[in-house]
Design a protein around this motif. Structure first.
Motif, PDB file in Angstrom:
ATOM      1  N   SER A  10       7.385 -11.000  -0.812  1.00 37.51           N
ATOM      2  CA  SER A  10       7.606 -12.445  -0.842  1.00 37.51           C
ATOM      3  C   SER A  10       6.912 -13.126  -2.018  1.00 37.51           C
ATOM      4  CB  SER A  10       7.098 -13.073   0.462  1.00 37.51           C
ATOM      5  OG  SER A  10       5.747 -12.735   0.645  1.00 37.51           O
ATOM      6  N   ARG A  11       5.821 -12.536  -2.479  1.00 35.28           N
ATOM      7  CA  ARG A  11       5.035 -13.198  -3.528  1.00 35.28           C
ATOM      8  C   ARG A  11       4.160 -12.151  -4.234  1.00 35.28           C
ATOM      9  NH1 ARG A  11       0.238 -14.795  -0.241  1.00 35.28           N
ATOM     10  NH2 ARG A  11       0.744 -14.210   1.892  1.00 35.28           N
ATOM     11  N   ARG A  33       7.794 -10.612   5.729  1.00 41.40           N
ATOM     12  CA  ARG A  33       7.697 -11.052   7.134  1.00 41.40           C
ATOM     13  C   ARG A  33       8.609 -12.235   7.392  1.00 41.40           C
ATOM     14  NH1 ARG A  33       1.311 -11.385   8.201  1.00 41.40           N
ATOM     15  NH2 ARG A  33       1.342 -12.209   6.088  1.00 41.40           N
ATOM     16  N   TYR A  38      11.074 -17.954   1.364  1.00 37.42           N
ATOM     17  CA  TYR A  38      10.677 -17.844  -0.043  1.00 37.42           C
ATOM     18  C   TYR A  38      11.819 -18.077  -1.022  1.00 37.42           C
ATOM     19  CZ  TYR A  38       6.283 -16.228   1.830  1.00 37.42           C
ATOM     20  OH  TYR A  38       5.094 -16.168   2.504  1.00 37.42           O
ATOM     21  N   ASN A  85       3.050  -1.969  -0.637  1.00 34.93           N
ATOM     22  CA  ASN A  85       2.327  -2.997  -1.389  1.00 34.93           C
ATOM     23  C   ASN A  85       1.663  -4.035  -0.474  1.00 34.93           C
ATOM     24  OD1 ASN A  85       1.913  -5.034  -3.715  1.00 34.93           O
ATOM     25  ND2 ASN A  85       3.287  -6.112  -2.317  1.00 34.93           N
ATOM     26  N   TYR A 159     -12.179  -5.071   3.374  1.00 38.39           N
ATOM     27  CA  TYR A 159     -11.154  -4.827   2.353  1.00 38.39           C
ATOM     28  C   TYR A 159     -11.416  -3.514   1.617  1.00 38.39           C
ATOM     29  CZ  TYR A 159      -8.003  -5.650  -1.593  1.00 38.39           C
ATOM     30  OH  TYR A 159      -7.013  -5.526  -2.534  1.00 38.39           O
ATOM     31  N   VAL A 192      -5.392  -8.920 -10.786  1.00 43.00           N
ATOM     32  CA  VAL A 192      -4.180  -9.662 -11.115  1.00 43.00           C
ATOM     33  C   VAL A 192      -4.182 -11.024 -10.427  1.00 43.00           C
ATOM     34  CG1 VAL A 192      -1.655  -9.511 -11.177  1.00 43.00           C
ATOM     35  CG2 VAL A 192      -3.007  -7.412 -10.990  1.00 43.00           C
ATOM     36  N   THR A 194      -2.776 -13.604  -8.446  1.00 39.99           N
ATOM     37  CA  THR A 194      -1.658 -13.750  -7.494  1.00 39.99           C
ATOM     38  C   THR A 194      -2.056 -14.805  -6.464  1.00 39.99           C
ATOM     39  OG1 THR A 194      -2.549 -12.071  -6.000  1.00 39.99           O
ATOM     40  CG2 THR A 194      -1.049 -11.288  -7.717  1.00 39.99           C
ATOM     41  N   THR A 195      -1.362 -14.799  -5.328  1.00 37.71           N
ATOM     42  CA  THR A 195      -1.747 -15.743  -4.270  1.00 37.71           C
ATOM     43  C   THR A 195      -2.853 -15.167  -3.395  1.00 37.71           C
ATOM     44  OG1 THR A 195       0.213 -14.897  -3.118  1.00 37.71           O
ATOM     45  CG2 THR A 195       0.403 -17.069  -4.100  1.00 37.71           C
TER      46      THR A 195
HETATM   47  N1  LIG Z   1      -4.190  -9.195  -6.945  1.00 43.36           N
HETATM   48  C1  LIG Z   1      -5.097  -8.277  -7.251  1.00 43.36           C
HETATM   49  O1  LIG Z   1      -5.955  -8.468  -8.156  1.00 43.36           O
HETATM   50  C2  LIG Z   1      -5.117  -6.961  -6.524  1.00 43.36           C
HETATM   51  C3  LIG Z   1      -6.056  -6.004  -6.941  1.00 43.36           C
HETATM   52  C4  LIG Z   1      -6.092  -4.785  -6.295  1.00 43.36           C
HETATM   53  C5  LIG Z   1      -5.186  -4.513  -5.289  1.00 43.36           C
HETATM   54  N2  LIG Z   1      -4.288  -5.463  -4.898  1.00 43.36           N
HETATM   55  C6  LIG Z   1      -3.348  -5.108  -3.821  1.00 43.36           C
HETATM   56  O2  LIG Z   1      -2.029  -5.424  -4.218  1.00 43.36           O
HETATM   57  C7  LIG Z   1      -1.221  -5.691  -3.073  1.00 43.36           C
HETATM   58  C8  LIG Z   1      -0.488  -7.016  -3.268  1.00 43.36           C
HETATM   59  O3  LIG Z   1      -1.472  -8.020  -3.417  1.00 43.36           O
HETATM   60  P1  LIG Z   1      -1.183  -9.458  -4.064  1.00 43.36           P
HETATM   61  O4  LIG Z   1      -2.279  -9.712  -5.010  1.00 43.36           O
HETATM   62  O5  LIG Z   1       0.209  -9.540  -4.511  1.00 43.36           O
HETATM   63  O6  LIG Z   1      -1.435 -10.369  -2.779  1.00 43.36           O
HETATM   64  P2  LIG Z   1      -0.665 -11.640  -2.193  1.00 43.36           P
HETATM   65  O7  LIG Z   1      -0.192 -12.513  -3.295  1.00 43.36           O
HETATM   66  O8  LIG Z   1      -1.594 -12.211  -1.185  1.00 43.36           O
HETATM   67  O9  LIG Z   1       0.593 -10.994  -1.458  1.00 43.36           O
HETATM   68  C9  LIG Z   1       0.405 -10.201  -0.332  1.00 43.36           C
HETATM   69  C10 LIG Z   1       1.739  -9.777   0.197  1.00 43.36           C
HETATM   70  O10 LIG Z   1       1.536  -8.944   1.338  1.00 43.36           O
HETATM   71  C11 LIG Z   1       2.369  -9.424   2.379  1.00 43.36           C
HETATM   72  N3  LIG Z   1       1.861  -9.073   3.709  1.00 43.36           N
HETATM   73  C12 LIG Z   1       0.652  -9.321   4.233  1.00 43.36           C
HETATM   74  N4  LIG Z   1       0.595  -8.834   5.500  1.00 43.36           N
HETATM   75  C13 LIG Z   1       1.809  -8.306   5.758  1.00 43.36           C
HETATM   76  C14 LIG Z   1       2.377  -7.653   6.872  1.00 43.36           C
HETATM   77  N5  LIG Z   1       1.712  -7.480   8.015  1.00 43.36           N
HETATM   78  N6  LIG Z   1       3.651  -7.201   6.783  1.00 43.36           N
HETATM   79  C15 LIG Z   1       4.365  -7.375   5.643  1.00 43.36           C
HETATM   80  N7  LIG Z   1       3.890  -7.997   4.560  1.00 43.36           N
HETATM   81  C16 LIG Z   1       2.621  -8.452   4.621  1.00 43.36           C
HETATM   82  C17 LIG Z   1       2.449 -10.921   2.165  1.00 43.36           C
HETATM   83  O11 LIG Z   1       3.558 -11.424   2.871  1.00 43.36           O
HETATM   84  P3  LIG Z   1       3.615 -12.919   3.521  1.00 43.36           P
HETATM   85  O12 LIG Z   1       4.153 -13.788   2.426  1.00 43.36           O
HETATM   86  O13 LIG Z   1       4.539 -12.755   4.667  1.00 43.36           O
HETATM   87  O14 LIG Z   1       2.216 -13.284   3.919  1.00 43.36           O
HETATM   88  C18 LIG Z   1       2.589 -10.969   0.654  1.00 43.36           C
HETATM   89  O15 LIG Z   1       3.921 -10.736   0.281  1.00 43.36           O
HETATM   90  C19 LIG Z   1      -2.182  -5.680  -1.883  1.00 43.36           C
HETATM   91  O16 LIG Z   1      -2.120  -4.436  -1.238  1.00 43.36           O
HETATM   92  C20 LIG Z   1      -3.546  -5.880  -2.534  1.00 43.36           C
HETATM   93  O17 LIG Z   1      -4.587  -5.364  -1.753  1.00 43.36           O
HETATM   94  C21 LIG Z   1      -4.219  -6.690  -5.488  1.00 43.36           C
END
Ligand SMILES: NC(=O)c1ccc[n+]([C@@H]2O[C@H](COP(=O)([O-])OP(=O)(O)OC[C@H]3O[C@@H](n4cnc5c(N)ncnc54)[C@H](OP(=O)(O)O)[C@@H]3O)[C@@H](O)[C@H]2O)c1
Length: 238
Positions: A10-11, A33, A38, A85, A159, A192, A194-195
């Motif tokens: 979604s994002r 979800r 979105y 992801n 985390y 990165v 992100t949200t």
């Molecule tokens: N951003 C960074 O710097 C960074 C660094 C290291 C690792 N990561 C990892 O990268 C991945 C993506 O992170 P992001 O930065 O893109 O975070 P984000 O912007 O918060 O997006 C998280 C995504 O996960 C979804 N999600 C959460 N719980 C869920 C569930 N139970 N079932 C299905 N979808 C679910 C959310 O969907 P909804 O819209 O429905 O809430 C959203 O699409 C994560 O695994 C995070 O740990 C990110």
């Protein structure tokens, strides 16, 4: 890459994976979800009608995983790439994972989404993955999950330990599935913007991180299974 399923589309990172793979001509199943909520996903659907399928999926819910599998297996006979992801930084209580603020329910919720659900997704989608020519499972991990790199204070118990557990799941799956030819890798996307909470000052744009990760995914070989790699293709310390 031909048929790709991405969780948490979604994002953030998930959405950018969807965009870039569509631009490369792949068939993408974007899962969320709340897919109807979105706008970005709707815009992509208008642009890439044939190559994008948007489905509802809460990775932490067994019934939802079962429904997603049923709907996808009615449409596809094989899956080339599963990107686990979807992830959460905190539970319902924000910033509840430092000493003095630990919250058992949040801790369990984070483990359920970040560690248990990716394993359950692989278990569920194995019949489709096994039919692909060069099947790949990518678990989106984090530098926070590196035990070796854990030298700074700052809490983050839930985390970081959920991502360390995910790394073990990657390794264990790679061994378990070694005869099936399925490549299983943990990928660190970099820091990165992100949200996700605590990414406001992150130096990387999703487009840069995902461009790098797609290059890494496309270059994976059988012998890479069980590795922990970053978005630039460098092996990361466990
Ligand atoms: N951003 C960074 O710097 C960074 C660094 C290291 C690792 N990561 C990892 O990268 C991945 C993506 O992170 P992001 O930065 O893109 O975070 P984000 O912007 O918060 O997006 C998280 C995504 O996960 C979804 N999600 C959460 N719980 C869920 C569930 N139970 N079932 C299905 N979808 C679910 C959310 O969907 P909804 O819209 O429905 O809430 C959203 O699409 C994560 O695994 C995070 O740990 C990110």
């Amino acid at each position: 890459m031909k048929r790709i399923l991405i969780t948490g589309s979604s994002r953030g990172i998930g959405l950018e994976f969807v965009k870039q793979f569509l631009e490369k001509g792949s068939f993408v199943i974007a899962s969320s979800r709340n897919p109807h909520k979105y706008e970005e996903l709707k815009k992509l659907k208008n642009k890439f009608q044939e190559n994008l399928n948007i489905i509802e999926l809460d990775v932490s819910n067994e019934e939802s995983r079962d429904k997603a599998f049923e709907s996808i297996s009615n449409q596809l006979d094989k899956l080339d790439l599963l990107i686990n992801n979807a992830g959460v930084r905190f539970g319902g209580e924000k910033y509840s994972d430092a000493l003095g603020k630990l919250h058992k329910e949040d801790f369990c919720k984070i483990f359920l989404v970040n560690s248990v659900a990716p394993l359950m997704m692989v278990e569920k989608f194995l019949p489709l993955l096994e039919k692909a020519e060069k099947p790949i499972v990518i678990n989106i991990s984090s530098s926070s999950g590196s035990i070796t790199r854990r030298t700074r204070k700052g809490g983050g118990f839930s985390y970081s330990s959920s991502k360390a557990a995910l790394n073990m799941i990657t390794k264990a799956l790679s061994v378990e599935l070694s005869d099936s030819g399925i490549i299983v890798v943990s990928l660190h996307p970099g820091w990165v913007k992100t949200t996700m909470e605590l990414t406001k000052n992150a130096p990387l744009k999703p487009s840069e991180s995902i461009e790098g990760m797609i290059k890494v995914i496309e270059s994976l070989k059988t012998e890479d299974t069980g590795k922990f790699i970053d978005w630039q293709g460098n092996e990361f310390p466990w």
